[in-house]
Design an enzyme around this catalytic site. Structure first.
Site, PDB file in Angstrom:
ATOM      1  N   ASP A 119     -17.868  -0.039  29.379  1.00  0.00           N
ATOM      2  CA  ASP A 119     -18.964  -0.057  30.141  1.00  0.00           C
ATOM      3  C   ASP A 119     -18.850   1.005  31.645  1.00  0.00           C
ATOM      4  OD1 ASP A 119     -17.581  -2.002  29.074  1.00  0.00           O
ATOM      5  OD2 ASP A 119     -18.564  -4.072  29.747  1.00  0.00           O
ATOM      6  N   HIS A 171     -24.216  -8.456  33.079  1.00  0.00           N
ATOM      7  CA  HIS A 171     -23.319  -7.048  31.584  1.00  0.00           C
ATOM      8  C   HIS A 171     -24.390  -6.021  32.000  1.00  0.00           C
ATOM      9  CE1 HIS A 171     -19.768  -8.357  29.528  1.00  0.00           C
ATOM     10  NE2 HIS A 171     -19.851  -7.046  28.866  1.00  0.00           N
ATOM     11  N   GLU A 199     -12.764 -13.298  32.101  1.00  0.00           N
ATOM     12  CA  GLU A 199     -12.556 -11.760  32.077  1.00  0.00           C
ATOM     13  C   GLU A 199     -12.740 -11.066  33.145  1.00  0.00           C
ATOM     14  OE1 GLU A 199     -14.891 -10.512  28.204  1.00  0.00           O
ATOM     15  OE2 GLU A 199     -14.008  -8.855  28.813  1.00  0.00           O
ATOM     16  N   ASP A 207     -16.823  -5.813  33.452  1.00  0.00           N
ATOM     17  CA  ASP A 207     -17.191  -6.554  32.673  1.00  0.00           C
ATOM     18  C   ASP A 207     -19.103  -7.171  32.972  1.00  0.00           C
ATOM     19  OD1 ASP A 207     -16.150  -7.685  32.448  1.00  0.00           O
ATOM     20  OD2 ASP A 207     -15.950  -8.063  30.623  1.00  0.00           O
ATOM     21  N   GLU A 254     -25.537  -9.591  28.490  1.00  0.00           N
ATOM     22  CA  GLU A 254     -24.379  -8.924  27.371  1.00  0.00           C
ATOM     23  C   GLU A 254     -25.303  -8.266  26.598  1.00  0.00           C
ATOM     24  OE1 GLU A 254     -21.404 -10.727  26.977  1.00  0.00           O
ATOM     25  OE2 GLU A 254     -20.466  -9.146  26.518  1.00  0.00           O
ATOM     26  N   TRP A 300     -14.949   4.217  25.448  1.00  0.00           N
ATOM     27  CA  TRP A 300     -13.982   3.752  26.461  1.00  0.00           C
ATOM     28  C   TRP A 300     -12.989   4.477  26.935  1.00  0.00           C
ATOM     29  CZ3 TRP A 300     -16.963   1.391  23.016  1.00  0.00           C
ATOM     30  CH2 TRP A 300     -17.684   0.219  23.238  1.00  0.00           C
ATOM     31  N   ARG A 327     -17.256 -14.985  33.627  1.00  0.00           N
ATOM     32  CA  ARG A 327     -16.361 -15.630  32.619  1.00  0.00           C
ATOM     33  C   ARG A 327     -14.819 -15.664  33.002  1.00  0.00           C
ATOM     34  NH1 ARG A 327     -19.056 -12.643  28.127  1.00  0.00           N
ATOM     35  NH2 ARG A 327     -17.844 -10.656  27.505  1.00  0.00           N
TER      36      ARG A 327
HETATM   37  C1  BGC Z   1     -16.281  -7.097  27.583  1.00  0.00           C
HETATM   38  C2  BGC Z   1     -17.053  -5.880  26.689  1.00  0.00           C
HETATM   39  C3  BGC Z   1     -16.160  -4.483  26.582  1.00  0.00           C
HETATM   40  C4  BGC Z   1     -16.006  -5.019  25.642  1.00  0.00           C
HETATM   41  C5  BGC Z   1     -15.039  -4.152  24.613  1.00  0.00           C
HETATM   42  C6  BGC Z   1     -16.161  -6.961  26.000  1.00  0.00           C
HETATM   43  O1  BGC Z   1     -15.031  -8.188  25.445  1.00  0.00           O
HETATM   44  O2  BGC Z   1     -17.066  -8.097  27.597  1.00  0.00           O
HETATM   45  O3  BGC Z   1     -18.448  -5.366  28.202  1.00  0.00           O
HETATM   46  O4  BGC Z   1     -16.095  -3.417  27.078  1.00  0.00           O
HETATM   47  O5  BGC Z   1     -15.222  -5.883  25.360  1.00  0.00           O
HETATM   48  O6  BGC Z   1     -16.052  -4.068  23.443  1.00  0.00           O
END
Ligand code: BGC
Length: 872
Positions: A457, A741, A450, A444, A720, A509, A448
Site C-alpha cells: 500500500d 484505504h 489491522e 493500510d 479499499e 509489497w 479495523r
Molecule cells: C490489507 C491490504 C494489504 C493486504 C495484503 C490487507 O489485509 O488491508 O491493504 O496490502 O492485506 O494483500
C-alpha cells in the site's frame, strides 16, 4: 544525524534567478555569527548551485549542543544577498552513556493478558537557582503523555511513536525552560499502545514486551553556568488512576470518579502511591526522533444528530476521519456514556460496525457528577464518520461532541483543483485517506483490527503522498524500520514494523524497499536516503535473484498479486486475474533496474553496471516467457500490459502493439479492471502511449469499477474496494471492507502530473529542473495545481476561456523548467499579453503537437487560441 543538512529558499522578483555560490556560517549564539573568530564553522564561498540538503561539514558537535546558522548566496548576476535571519538546530543525546536515567516501571502485579488500568508516575523537586535553559529527553515502552506542573509538555500524541521497538526506539526532546518553577512536579501516564496492546486480527498482546516503562532525563542549565540532571529512578511514585483501560483497537474506559486532581502539580499527597521498580534495560537502541510527531490537526463539528430505524442515537460528522471525539456532558456521578464509532450506515440507515472485525472501537466515560465534564481519550484512535451514543444523561445536541482529527504533522505541499466537482471530491478523498493513514507509520486502514504498515500500500501510494504532504521525514523514519526488520536473507516483511513474524517477500509489497526511497529521492533530491537504504535494496534484489535463478524468471512463489482486481461471478470471465509469476518477474526487473540507477547515483559504478546487465537478462527472459511475437501478454489483462509498458520491459517494436492491446481492453470493458498493482500506473501508461483520452475516460467514469463511483455514493475517503458499498446499499465481504484505504488514491500522482502538468525530471530530481506539461481532456475547463517544493512554490494553472488556452506558471528561484504548451503555435502565442520577444523565441521549439520552451524562474502567463490545443 551527526551532520544535519541545511536548506534554504531564494526569493526574488527577478526572472531567471540561479544560485552560483553560497556561504554558510555557524556559531553558538546569534551574536557570535558576526564575529569571525567565534564562528564554529564557516563554509567560505562555495561555488555551487546547491540550495537543498547541504551537509554541515564543520567540527563534530557535542550532545545537547545548540548552534545558530545563516547563509548568503550569489546569484547568476554575481550579486550577493544579505545574510539570512539566523536559524538553529540542537544536537540530541549522541551516546548511550549520555543517558543517566533508569528505566522505571510499576511494581504492582498485572494481568497482561487484558487491558489493565494505565499507570501514572510522578516526582516532585525544587530548584533554588535561576534557570537558563531546560530540556526533557524522554521515551517509553508503551505510549506516554508527559506533564510538568499541571501542563502537558507537548501537543505530540502517541509518543514515542511506533518503530521496530526491539531494534530502534525513538526519544523526544522538549524545551521546558518556561514551565519550570521553584517547586515542580513531573508526571507521566503510560498506555499499552503498539508495545503491548492488541495487535493484528489475531488479537495478539505483548508483541514487544509485557512491561510498560518510562525513561526520562531533565537537563537544567543555570544562569550561573552550572547544570543539573534529574532522571527517572527509584524515588518516583506510581499509581493507577481513572483510565481503566486504553487500547488502540478497542478504545478507552475512563472513570472520572477516580480522577486525582493535582497529581501532576507540586504539594500533592502521594503517600498512598506505590514505589516503582527500576529495570536494567539498556539505552543502546535509543534514537532521536526521526519522524514527525502525531498531532491533533483539525476539529470537526457534527453536521447531524439523528435516530436510526433501530432507534440508535447517532451523530454524523460528515467526514470519514481518524482520531476521536471530545465529549461534553453533564450528569450524575456514575452515569456512563458509551461512544461507538462507525464509518458507514447500512442500507437501512442503521449503525454498521461489522467491518471493524474484532476492533471494539468503544470509548466509555463514567461521570464524576461535577458540573460540565469534558473528556478526550488518551491512547486510542478510531476511523469513523458516525458516532453512536448510549447512556447520555439528558438529551445530546450537536455541541455534545467534537471530532478531533489526528495525523502525523506533515506540512501540506500539494493541491489540485479543477472544474469538475466530483474530481475535486476525489482529490479531497485522497488527501483525507492520507491524513487518516499517516499516523506515525503508513497504515493500510485506520479502523479495523489491522492498522499496519503494509508495504505494498505504501509503495503504490508513495508518489501521490509526496505530492500531497511533505513526507521526507515520515518515510525516512519508516524506511529505517524497514531496514531494521528486513531479514538477513533479504526478505522484506509484509508489514513494517513487522508484527507478522517475518512473513514477507511478496512482489510489489517488498519492493517498497527500493521504490519508496526512490520516490523520496525524486521529490526531494535526497541522495542520503538512497545511500542509507542501499544495502537493504540490494539484499532484496539479491533475494529475488536467488529465487529467479539462472532462468531470470521468478516463478512459483506465493504473492498477493494484483490484489482486489476487478472480479465477476461469470464462469467464462472470473475476473481480471494477472499471472503472479508475470507480476513477480516484472517487479524483479523494475527493482533491479532502479537499483542499477541508484548505484550510479551514489557512485557505485560496479553495481550500476552489474545490475544493468542483470536487468537486461530479466527483460529478455520476461519477453520470452510472457510476451507473444505480436506483443500480446500471456495474461491478457490491463495490469499485465501496464506493468510491461510502464516498466519498459518490451522491445521497441512491441511497445505500440502492446499499447494497442491495452487500449482495446479498456475499450472492451469501458472501465478499469486493475487491482492494487495495476491501478497506480494505468492512466499514466495510457497517457504515455498515446491514449490520453482513454485515461480521461477511466478517470471520469462514474460507474463501478472506477475512482468516481465511491464519490457518487457519498464517499469522503478512498475505499479499499471498488465496490465497498454497492448501488443497492449492500456491502462487500465483511472480512475486508475498509472505507478508508489510500491505495487506490494513487491516481493522485497522475492528476498532479498529467492533468495538472507538474512533472518531476528524474535527471534533476527534487524540482531542480522539472516539466510543466498539462494534459487537457475529460471536458475540464480548468485545473489549478500547486506544489511547495524545497525551492519554493511550483504552480501550473490552465484554463480554457472564450476559445483561448490560458496557462499561468510559477517556477521558483534556483530552478528551471521545460514548459510544454499543448497544441500551441509559437506564432500565435503571447506571453504576459505581449507577442514573444526575440530572446524568448530562442528558447522556444515548435513541436508537431505544441510548443516547448526552457524557462528560468519567474511567473509567466501564456495565451493562445484554444482550437489548436483541442486538436491535441
Ligand atoms: C490489507 C491490504 C494489504 C493486504 C495484503 C490487507 O489485509 O488491508 O491493504 O496490502 O492485506 O494483500
Amino acid at each position: 544525524m551527526k551532520n544535519p543538512r541545511l536548506s534554504w529558499q531564494i526569493q526574488s522578483d527577478r526572472e531567471n534567478v540561479l544560485q552560483t555560490a553560497y556561504e554558510i556560517r555557524v556559531a553558538d549564539t546569534p551574536a557570535n555569527l558576526h564575529r569571525k573568530d567565534d564562528l564554529i564553522w564557516n563554509s567560505g564561498k562555495v561555488e555551487s548551485n546547491q540550495s537543498a540538503d547541504v551537509v554541515y561539514s564543520g567540527p563534530a558537535l557535542t550532545s545537547m549542543q545548540r548552534v545558530y546558522w545563516q547563509v548568503r548566496i550569489w546569484d547568476n548576476r554575481n550579486k550577493a544577498t544579505e545574510w539570512s535571519e539566523p536559524a538553529y538546530w540542537e544536537m540530541g543525546l549522541l551516546k548511550p552513556t549520555d543517558w543517566k536515567a533508569s528505566w522505571i516501571t510499576s511494581s504492582m502485579t498485572e494481568d497482561t493478558t487484558i487491558s489493565e488500568p494505565c499507570p501514572y508516575f510522578r516526582k516532585e523537586f525544587s530548584l533554588t537557582k535561576k534557570v537558563k535553559s531546560a530540556r526533557i529527553y524522554v521515551t517509553s515502552k508503551g505510549l506516554y503523555q508527559l506533564f510538568l506542573n499541571g501542563k502537558k509538555v507537548s501537543p505530540d500524541l502517541f509518543a514515542p511513536g511506533w518503530t521496530s521497538y526491539n531494534k530502534r526506539l525513538q526519544y523526544q526532546t522538549y524545551d521546558v525552560t518556561s514551565l519550570l518553577e521553584k517547586k515542580n512536579a513531573m508526571g507521566t501516564i503510560l498506555g499499552d499502545g503498539w508495545y503491548r496492546g492488541y495487535l493484528t486480527w489475531d488479537r495478539k498482546r505483548n508483541t514487544y514486551g509485557d512491561k510498560l516503562a518510562v525513561l526520562l532525563q531533565l537537563q537544567i542549565n543555570y544562569m550561573d553556568g552550572t547544570s543539573e540532571t534529574m532522571t527517572t529512578d527509584n524515588t518516583w511514585k506510581e499509581k493507577s488512576g481513572p483510565i481503566l483501560s486504553s487500547d488502540i483497537y478497542d478504545g478507552e474506559t475512563y472513570d472520572a470518579r477516580l480522577k486525582m486532581p493535582g497529581w501532576d502539580k507540586p504539594d500533592f499527597d502521594d503517600s498512598q502511591w506505590n514505589k516503582v521498580s527500576e529495570l536494567p534495560d539498556g539505552k543502546d537502541i535509543l534514537v532521536a526522533q526521526d519522524g514527525v510527531p502525531v498531532r491533533a490537526a483539525d476539529e470537526i463539528k457534527p453536521i447531524k444528530l439523528f435516530k436510526t430505524p433501530k432507534g440508535e442515537t447517532v451523530f454524523d460528522l460528515g467526514q470519514n476521519m481518524v482520531g476521536w471525539v471530545r465529549l461534553k456532558v453533564q450528569g450524575y456521578k456514575g452515569d456512563k456514556v458509551i461512544l461507538k464509532f462507525a464509518e458507514v450506515l447500512d442500507k437501512d440507515g442503521n449503525f454498521y460496525t461489522a467491518n471493524l472485525r474484532k476492533a471494539k472501537a468503544t470509548d466509555t466515560y463514567i461521570l464524576s457528577g461535577k458540573g460540565v465534564e469534558v473528556y478526550e481519550p488518551h491512547f486510542t484512535f478510531h476511523g469513523f464518520r458516525f458516532v453512536k451514543v448510549e447512556g447520555f444523561p439528558g438529551t445530546p445536541d450537536l455541541n455534545s461532541i467534537t471530532g478531533i482529527v489526528i495525523h502525523s504533522d506533515m506540512k501540506p505541499t500539494g493541491n489540485f483543483v479543477c472544474s469538475d466537482s466530483l474530481l475535486n471530491q476525489l482529490q479531497h478523498n485522497i488527501q483525507w485517506g492520507q491524513r487518516g493513514n499517516f499516523l506515525d507509520v503508513p497504515t493500510d486502514c485506520p479502523q479495523r483490527d489491522e492498522r499496519l504498515g503494509w508495504t505494498g500500500d505504501a509503495q503504490v501510494f508513495s508518489m501521490t503522498a509526496a505530492f500531497n504532504f511533505n513526507v521526507a521525514a515520515f518515510y525516512t523514519k519508516w524506511l529505517r524500520d524497514l531496514a531494521a526488520d528486513q531479514q538477513s536473507n533479504g526478505i522484506v516483511p509484509h508489514v513494517i514494523p513487522d508484527v507478522l513474524h517475518g512473513a514477507g517477500g511478496s512482489a510489489a509489497w517488498a519492493d517498497a524497499s527500493v521504490i519508496v526511497p526512490w520516490s523520496v529521492y525524486l521529490t526531494y533530491g535526497d541522495k542520503r536516503i538512497l545511500e542509507e537504504q542501499y544495502p537493504g535494496m540490494k539484499s532484496w534484489v539479491e533475494y529475488m535473484h536467488g529465487r529467479a535463478g539462472k532462468k531470470n524468471l521468478w516463478l512459483g512463489d506465493a504473492h498477493f498479486g494484483d490484489w482486489l482486481a476487478f472480479a465477476t461471478n461469470q464462469s467464462d470471465y472470473p475476473g481480471a486475474t494477472t499471472d503472479k509469476d508475470l507480476i513477480a518477474t516484472a517487479y524483479y526487473f523494475y527493482s533491479t533496474s532502479l537499483l542499477s540507477k541508484i548505484a550510479g547515483i551514489i557512485g557505485n559504478e560496479n553495481d550500476a553496471e552489474q545490475y544493468k546487465k542483470l536487468a537486461g537478462e530479466i527483460r529478455k527472459a520476461f519477453n520470452a516467457e510472457f510476451v507473444t511475437p505480436n506483443g500480446r501478454l500471456e495474461s491478457n489483462t490491463q495490469t499485465a500490459y501496464v506493468l510491461a509498458l510502464a516498466f519498459h520491459l518490451l522491445p521497441e517494436d512491441k511497445v505500440s502493439k502492446a499499447a494497442n492491446y491495452l487500449a482495446d481492453d479498456v475499450r472492451k470493458f469501458g472501465h478499469l479492471t486493475t487491482g492494487f498493482v495495476g491501478t497506480p500506473l494505468l492512466c499514466q501508461t495510457l497517457s504515455d502511449n498515446g491514449y490520453p483520452d482513454l485515461a480521461f475516460m477511466l478517470l471520469m467514469n462514474k460507474k463501478y469499477p472506477s475512482w468516481l463511483y465511491p464519490v457518487t455514493q457519498g464517499a469522503t475517503t478512498i475505499w479499499e474496494r471498488w465496490d465497498g458499498q454497492k448501488p443497492d446499499g449492500t456491502f462487500q465481504d465483511v472480512g475486508m471492507n475498509s472505507f478508508n484505504h489510500y491505495a487506490y488514491g494513487a491516481i493522485g500522482e497522475w492528476m498532479y502530473s498529467y492533468v495538472g502538468g507538474i512533472r518531476i525530471d528524474p535527471k534533476q530530481p527534487g524540482y531542480k529542473h522539472f516539466f510543466l506539461a498539462p494534459h487537457v481532456g475529460g471536458g475540464l475547463s480548468y485545473a489549478t495545481t500547486t506544489f511547495q517544493s524545497l525551492y519554493g512554490s511550483v504552480e501550473s494553472d490552465w484554463k480554457i476561456q472564450d476559445d483561448n488556452f490560458i496557462y499561468t506558471v510559477t517556477i521558483p528561484a534556483n530552478t528551471t523548467a521545460t514548459v510544454i504548451l499543448p497544441g500551441a503555435n509559437s506564432e500565435q502565442l503571447t506571453l504576459n499579453s505581449l507577442p514573444l520577444k526575440s530572446e524568448m523565441k530562442k528558447v522556444v521549439t515548435q513541436q508537431p503537437d505544441g510548443v516547448s520552451m526552457e524557462l528560468g524562474s519567474g511567473q509567466y502567463r501564456f495565451h493562445y487560441p484554444y482550437e489548436n490545443a483541442k486538436k491535441k
